[in-house]
Design an enzyme around this catalytic site. Sequence first.
Site, short mmCIF file in Angstrom:
data_model
loop_
_atom_site.label_atom_id
_atom_site.label_comp_id
_atom_site.label_asym_id
_atom_site.label_seq_id
_atom_site.Cartn_x
_atom_site.Cartn_y
_atom_site.Cartn_z
NE ARG A 154 10.77 7.61 20.23
CZ ARG A 154 11.73 6.49 19.22
NH1 ARG A 154 12.36 6.50 18.82
NH2 ARG A 154 10.89 8.01 18.11
N GLY A 204 11.68 9.64 25.92
CA GLY A 204 13.37 10.85 25.95
C GLY A 204 13.43 9.84 24.98
N GLY A 205 12.93 8.05 24.85
CA GLY A 205 13.92 7.09 24.28
C GLY A 205 15.38 6.71 24.79
CG HIS A 206 17.46 8.76 26.84
ND1 HIS A 206 16.46 9.18 26.59
CD2 HIS A 206 18.79 9.06 27.39
CE1 HIS A 206 17.46 10.44 26.27
NE2 HIS A 206 18.43 9.96 26.73
N GLY A 231 13.60 11.60 29.02
CA GLY A 231 12.58 11.95 29.24
C GLY A 231 12.02 12.28 29.56
CG HIS A 263 28.09 10.38 41.19
ND1 HIS A 263 27.44 9.97 40.25
CD2 HIS A 263 29.29 10.88 40.70
CE1 HIS A 263 28.37 10.84 38.96
NE2 HIS A 263 28.85 11.36 39.55
CE1 TYR A 278 20.66 3.95 35.30
CE2 TYR A 278 21.32 3.83 37.31
CZ TYR A 278 21.33 4.77 36.51
OH TYR A 278 21.38 5.64 36.81
C1 FAD Z 1 22.44 8.52 28.90
C2 FAD Z 1 21.32 7.87 30.38
C3 FAD Z 1 21.34 8.68 30.84
C4 FAD Z 1 20.38 8.40 32.04
N1 FAD Z 1 21.26 8.48 33.27
C5 FAD Z 1 19.59 8.51 34.83
C6 FAD Z 1 19.93 9.07 35.75
O1 FAD Z 1 20.30 10.09 35.91
N2 FAD Z 1 18.82 8.55 36.96
C7 FAD Z 1 18.05 8.28 36.20
O2 FAD Z 1 17.44 7.11 37.58
N3 FAD Z 1 17.93 7.79 35.40
C8 FAD Z 1 18.92 7.70 34.35
N4 FAD Z 1 19.08 6.86 33.12
C9 FAD Z 1 18.13 5.75 32.49
C10 FAD Z 1 16.41 6.59 32.55
O3 FAD Z 1 16.08 6.98 34.07
C11 FAD Z 1 16.11 5.29 31.74
O4 FAD Z 1 16.54 5.05 30.62
C12 FAD Z 1 14.13 6.00 31.66
O5 FAD Z 1 13.49 4.84 31.46
C13 FAD Z 1 14.32 7.20 30.35
O6 FAD Z 1 12.67 7.76 30.56
P1 FAD Z 1 13.02 7.95 28.51
O7 FAD Z 1 11.17 8.15 28.19
O8 FAD Z 1 14.18 9.53 28.00
O9 FAD Z 1 12.83 6.67 27.56
P2 FAD Z 1 11.47 6.11 27.16
O10 FAD Z 1 12.65 5.26 25.98
O11 FAD Z 1 11.18 6.77 25.47
O12 FAD Z 1 10.80 5.20 27.79
C14 FAD Z 1 11.12 4.13 28.32
C15 FAD Z 1 9.81 2.99 28.68
O13 FAD Z 1 9.26 4.06 29.99
C16 FAD Z 1 7.49 3.98 29.11
N5 FAD Z 1 6.92 5.72 28.84
C17 FAD Z 1 7.67 6.70 28.20
N6 FAD Z 1 6.95 7.17 27.78
C18 FAD Z 1 6.13 6.96 28.47
C19 FAD Z 1 4.50 7.87 29.16
N7 FAD Z 1 4.76 8.58 28.57
N8 FAD Z 1 3.41 7.37 29.63
C20 FAD Z 1 4.22 5.27 29.98
N9 FAD Z 1 4.95 4.89 29.10
C21 FAD Z 1 6.18 5.59 28.75
C22 FAD Z 1 8.59 3.69 27.51
O14 FAD Z 1 7.50 2.66 26.99
C23 FAD Z 1 9.23 2.15 27.98
O15 FAD Z 1 8.34 1.10 28.37
C24 FAD Z 1 19.63 7.38 32.13
C25 FAD Z 1 20.02 6.90 30.90
C26 FAD Z 1 20.38 7.41 29.84
C27 FAD Z 1 20.62 7.11 28.39
#
Ligand code: FAD
Length: 539
Positions: free
Chosen positions: A107, A109-111, A177, A286, A473
């Site tokens: 994890r 950013g957990g999004h 994240g 957009h 997404y």
């Molecule tokens: C409120 C919100 C706004 C968003 N806005 C945008 C936007 O403007 N543009 C856009 O393109 N997307 C957007 N997204 C989508 C976002 O890019 C994805 O949800 C992205 O995967 C989130 O990354 P994370 O690290 O926060 O999530 P996480 O839940 O931490 O990770 C997502 C996936 O990646 C894997 N992962 C995370 N970190 C690593 C690592 N270091 N090494 C290997 N695997 C890893 C996780 O296991 C999981 O499978 C948005 C999502 C939300 C909820």
Amino acid sequence: MEIPGSGMVALTLFLFLSVSVCFSASNSTKESFLQCFYSHSPPSNTTSDVIFSQNSSQYLSILQSSIRNLRFLNASKPQYLVTPDSEAHIQAAVICSKEHGLHVRVRSGGHDYEGLSYISDVPFIIIDLFQMRSISLDIKNEYAWVGGGATLGELYYSIAGSSNLHGFPAGSCPTVGVGGHISGGGFGTIFRKYGLAADNVIDAQIVDVNGNILDRKSMGEDLFWAIRGGGAQSFGVIFSWKVKLVRVPPTVTVFSIGKTLEQGATKLLHKWQTVADKLHQDFFIHVVMGVPSANSNGNKTVRVSFDCLFLGTAERLLSLLQQEDGFPELGVTRDNCTEMSWIQSVLYFAGFSITESSDVLLNRTMSSTQFSKAKSDYVKEPIPESGLEGLYKMLVEEENSILILTPYGGSMSQISSSEIPFPHRSGNLYGIQYILDWAAAEETEKHLGWMRRLYKYMEPYVSKSPRAAYFNYRDLDLGRNNKRHTSYAQAAVWGLKYFNHNFKRLVRVKTSTDPDNFFWNEQSIPVSQSGSTKKGKKE
Ligand SMILES: Cc1cc2nc3c(=O)[nH]c(=O)nc-3n(C[C@H](O)[C@H](O)[C@H](O)COP(=O)(O)OP(=O)(O)OC[C@H]3O[C@@H](n4cnc5c(N)ncnc54)[C@H](O)[C@@H]3O)c2cc1C
Ligand SMILES: *[C@@H]1O[C@H](CO)[C@@H](O)[C@H](O)[C@H]1NC(C)=O
Ligand SMILES: *[C@@H]1O[C@H](CO)[C@@H](O)[C@H](O)[C@H]1NC(C)=O
Ligand SMILES: *[C@@H]1O[C@H](CO)[C@@H](O)[C@H](O)[C@H]1NC(C)=O
Ligand SMILES: *[C@@H]1O[C@H](CO)[C@@H](O)[C@H](O)[C@H]1NC(C)=O
Ligand SMILES: *[C@@H]1O[C@H](CO)[C@@H](O)[C@H](O)[C@H]1NC(C)=O
Ligand SMILES: *[C@@H]1O[C@H](CO)[C@@H](O)[C@H](O)[C@H]1NC(C)=O
Ligand SMILES: *[C@@H]1O[C@H](CO)[C@@H](O)[C@H](O)[C@H]1NC(C)=O
């Protein structure tokens, strides 16, 4: 924070990492995992704890700290939470999980829209990278090394702190994240000019399935290709990205023009579909479609907002927009435009006031956490007005529904669709994200049902064969893997939607780098059953 209507407490907890942890030694498997972890970790350090069992007082607050979707708040929980403060802890976690038959979720950013970074239905651990978020900039040479657990907000903040002429092209939500976002593509308000976040990665550091640390040179170009858009979770744990900083002008301009259906939104939207991808690449306009509350006579109406970021001054914006091949119908005037710095535009698109200190970008807590569901589509031909009318009818049924229409074109059309695994390049007018939030657990099935009906309704108007979708997404309705052994054909159902012709190459890279499919999730790249591309790994 109270979630309206549910009386539930949103878990937005601050983490204190200096309290010591007590472990229970009642389960020998767990004890030996811990022993293994410690024996592979750097000498223990009383000021920094990096592993938490379910009995730790901090376990729940850390686990829930970055759960962004209440649908997954009560899902199955990991046996251990590992919060590495160095890559050695990641290596230890990978090696020991393998040894003890535990599954790993990573994890940043957990999004993840389906919670795949923190839930699993087999015994597992989470490697949460939030302690690995250092950012080091080299403005002179225009790059940065960014820790795998940093957020976009932290990256933007730190760039703006060192230069007002540089930026980075990634998403608008500051709590996202870099781990998931960059490895899945990553687009935002300046991507028509500079491409995706993943297009701007120049090196990366990863812990692979054998616990080895690799960089671009040692991982080779195939794996380096795969982790830039193919989702890093199938390949290892990224603990650092080296990204290229892009040059932004000192002045950028924003406007936001909103119209209801009664005010002629449909004509403008129809026109937008034919121009948004063709405008100069300094433009990003957009569309956000939503349903405001009922008006005074009780009617609900759809509101369509055209939100623009322009990489230049208001004067230049107006002269381009008012040309015949611009978008004069939108009626933008100088009064509608606000000039600002790039970092202020980041605040603006994140929903903050532009006069606020950019410190708010460092806050990892989201302003509200609800139940939610999202889906995505790509549009290649303008949707006719009759199609839009039917869409409005559906939207007014769901008060919190939002559609975001993101224009493509510009550099996105110039970059080859196989340059990185993200395939959605030329030929796409715009992408759609459908988002629905709700506050009450008991309404979940109803809202999921509506979202699936909307997706069905849109089918005739969007890309076909495959009906494309954006990997970031994440949508498990598109299909999911059977635990660790999934056939190519089964995974291709969702894999072709996200990656199109790049899916095959992802399978080859997966098969040669992780032949036993240690790094898997419900939508990870499958291992080819024939195993033809194995590189001296055990069968
Ligand atoms: C409120 C919100 C706004 C968003 N806005 C945008 C936007 O403007 N543009 C856009 O393109 N997307 C957007 N997204 C989508 C976002 O890019 C994805 O949800 C992205 O995967 C989130 O990354 P994370 O690290 O926060 O999530 P996480 O839940 O931490 O990770 C997502 C996936 O990646 C894997 N992962 C995370 N970190 C690593 C690592 N270091 N090494 C290997 N695997 C890893 C996780 O296991 C999981 O499978 C948005 C999502 C939300 C909820
Ligand atoms: C937590 O502690 C209790 C008693 O202190 C013990 O019975 C239980 O097994 C422990 N659970 C874990 C997951 O270690
Ligand atoms: C230890 O924990 C695992 C996973 O929860 C469980 O399957 C196993 O039965 C436990 N063993 C003992 C001795 O309690
Ligand atoms: C011990 O903790 C400090 C402070 O968190 C950290 O800087 C250092 O690298 C740690 N040392 C080891 C050996 O883990
Ligand atoms: C989680 O479980 C608790 C306790 O069973 C319950 O009160 C709460 O409503 C659940 N929350 C969600 C989001 O399902
Ligand atoms: C745009 O500017 C005009 C005046 O030039 C004003 O009437 C209109 O309300 C403005 N629109 C928005 C959305 O601010
Ligand atoms: C608003 O509601 C009234 C009364 O229900 C109806 O007659 C009218 O047509 C509605 N207006 C719109 C724009 O839908
Ligand atoms: C971070 O944001 C949350 C949600 O908006 C807010 O409640 C909290 O006060 C903020 N924290 C800081 C330190 O500003």
